[in-house]
Design a protein around this motif. Structure first.
Motif, short mmCIF file in Angstrom:
data_model
loop_
_atom_site.label_atom_id
_atom_site.label_comp_id
_atom_site.label_asym_id
_atom_site.label_seq_id
_atom_site.Cartn_x
_atom_site.Cartn_y
_atom_site.Cartn_z
N ILE A 67 6.29 6.13 6.85
CA ILE A 67 5.14 5.37 7.15
C ILE A 67 4.05 6.59 6.96
O ILE A 67 2.99 6.25 6.41
CB ILE A 67 5.11 4.66 8.37
N ASP A 68 4.37 7.61 7.63
CA ASP A 68 3.34 8.92 7.64
C ASP A 68 3.20 9.22 5.92
O ASP A 68 2.06 9.53 5.67
CB ASP A 68 4.04 10.15 8.13
N GLY A 69 4.02 9.26 5.16
CA GLY A 69 3.88 9.59 3.65
C GLY A 69 3.05 8.51 3.26
O GLY A 69 2.55 9.04 1.90
N ALA A 70 3.41 7.23 3.61
CA ALA A 70 2.70 6.27 2.59
C ALA A 70 1.22 5.97 3.10
O ALA A 70 0.14 5.59 2.19
CB ALA A 70 3.27 4.82 3.32
N LEU A 71 0.53 6.62 3.96
CA LEU A 71 -0.64 6.82 4.39
C LEU A 71 -1.47 8.02 4.18
O LEU A 71 -1.24 9.02 4.96
CB LEU A 71 -0.81 6.24 5.96
N LEU B 154 3.98 -2.42 10.91
CA LEU B 154 5.35 -2.08 10.53
C LEU B 154 6.22 -1.07 11.41
O LEU B 154 7.11 -1.38 11.79
CB LEU B 154 5.41 -1.58 9.11
N LEU B 155 5.29 -0.18 12.02
CA LEU B 155 6.08 0.93 12.81
C LEU B 155 6.53 0.20 14.20
O LEU B 155 7.65 0.47 14.62
CB LEU B 155 5.24 2.08 13.00
N SER B 156 5.61 -0.54 14.73
CA SER B 156 5.70 -1.22 15.92
C SER B 156 7.02 -2.22 15.70
O SER B 156 7.84 -2.21 16.77
CB SER B 156 4.52 -1.91 16.43
N PHE B 157 7.01 -2.89 14.73
CA PHE B 157 8.03 -3.66 14.42
C PHE B 157 9.40 -2.99 14.59
O PHE B 157 10.77 -3.40 14.81
CB PHE B 157 7.94 -4.46 13.03
N LYS C 76 9.36 -2.06 2.36
CA LYS C 76 8.23 -2.29 2.72
C LYS C 76 7.08 -1.37 2.31
O LYS C 76 5.88 -1.79 2.02
CB LYS C 76 7.82 -2.64 4.22
N CYS C 77 7.40 -0.40 2.22
CA CYS C 77 6.48 0.79 1.82
C CYS C 77 6.60 0.96 0.35
O CYS C 77 5.63 2.06 0.10
CB CYS C 77 6.80 2.23 2.61
N ILE C 78 7.32 0.73 -0.34
CA ILE C 78 7.18 0.93 -1.80
C ILE C 78 6.12 1.10 -2.63
O ILE C 78 5.72 2.16 -3.31
CB ILE C 78 8.54 -0.11 -2.68
N TYR C 79 5.04 -0.05 -2.39
CA TYR C 79 3.94 0.02 -2.94
C TYR C 79 2.94 1.20 -2.84
O TYR C 79 2.34 1.68 -3.53
CB TYR C 79 3.36 -1.38 -2.57
#
Length: 253
Positions: free
Chosen positions: A98-102, A114-117, A138-141
């Motif tokens: 998630i960090d790398g996605a943002l 997503l992280l909370s989930f 979920k982070c592919i895009y």
């Protein structure tokens, strides 16, 4: 300016002898770096509350540049995630993905959700490896690519029972009848392909109790890690630790 925001700590870095810099992913989906003065001093009570996975209400001063943390009202320390090495490593893989996605200046509330989930599911006893797979799907895009899991890349049929693997040559799943056209086809069971297609598209609100056999989860992991490497050139540091732990377990057996 005093700011109050709900968030989750996704990164910590020691700064000097007693301070620490933490990064939170706030409820709006923005990454906020914060200086924590005297975080490593036991008398401040900040050692336990400024660790990875801690979810809380963060109160900090923000003017220009980095903010300075005043206090944390802990909502969930996710303490158990740090007690088991495998669980910790897979939870860290979720954070890293998630960090790398943002990007630093990007804001996306879906990533906070997503992280909370992910942390909630792991806390509830769901396989941490499976949860990490869901996060990566979920982070592919966000990493600039997509994968076709629902239609044969050559015949264009949509029969999951006929799928036998994924082709990087044709960028999609391949049916049994045309598998001979790619000698480097990555074999995958049709059950794995079917479940990944569902998990990739299913909204988080629809994913409740999840139970998938460990062998299927492992097959998913190997494929997902490979597509990140092939399509985005990404190899996650957390996965190195996971691989080391697996080799250690094998040696013990």
């Amino acid at each position: 300016m005093l700011v109050k925001q709900k968030g989750i700590i996704i990164k910590t870095v020691d700064y000097g002898e007693s301070d620490k810099i933490i990064t939170i992913l706030n409820e709006h989906g923005a990454k906020i770096p914060l200086m924590v003065r005297r975080a490593k001093k036991s008398k401040t009570g900040l050692q336990a509350t400024t660790q990875l996975f801690v979810e809380g209400l963060f109160i900090y001063n923000k003017w220009r540049g980095m903010g300075t943390l005043n206090s944390i009202d802990v909502l969930n320390s996710h303490y158990d995630l740090r007690m088991d090495l495998f669980t910790n490593s897979y939870a860290s893989l979720c954070l890293e993905t998630i960090d790398g996605a943002l990007d630093a200046e990007q804001v996306d509330a879906q990533l906070y959700a997503l992280l909370s989930f992910a942390l909630t599911q792991i806390d509830s006893g769901v396989s941490a490896q499976l949860v990490a797979n869901i996060v990566m799907l979920k982070c592919i895009y966000y990493y600039g690519f997509d994968i076709n899991l629902t239609q044969c890349a050559i015949k264009h049929t949509e029969q999951p029972g006929e799928f036998v693997g994924y082709s990087f040559k044709y960028d999609g799943v391949i049916s049994r009848a045309v598998a001979h056209l790619d000698s480097h086809l990555m074999p995958l069971s049709n059950k794995v392909i079917y479940l990944m297609a569902i998990l990739k598209k299913l909204p988080l609100s629809k994913i409740n109790s999840i139970s998938i056999h460990d062998d299927i989860v492992e097959e998913m992991s190997q494929f997902i890690l490979l597509i990140y490497k092939e399509y985005a050139g990404v190899y996650f540091k957390s996965q190195r630790m996971i691989n080391q732990l697996k080799r250690f377990n094998i040696n013990l057996e």
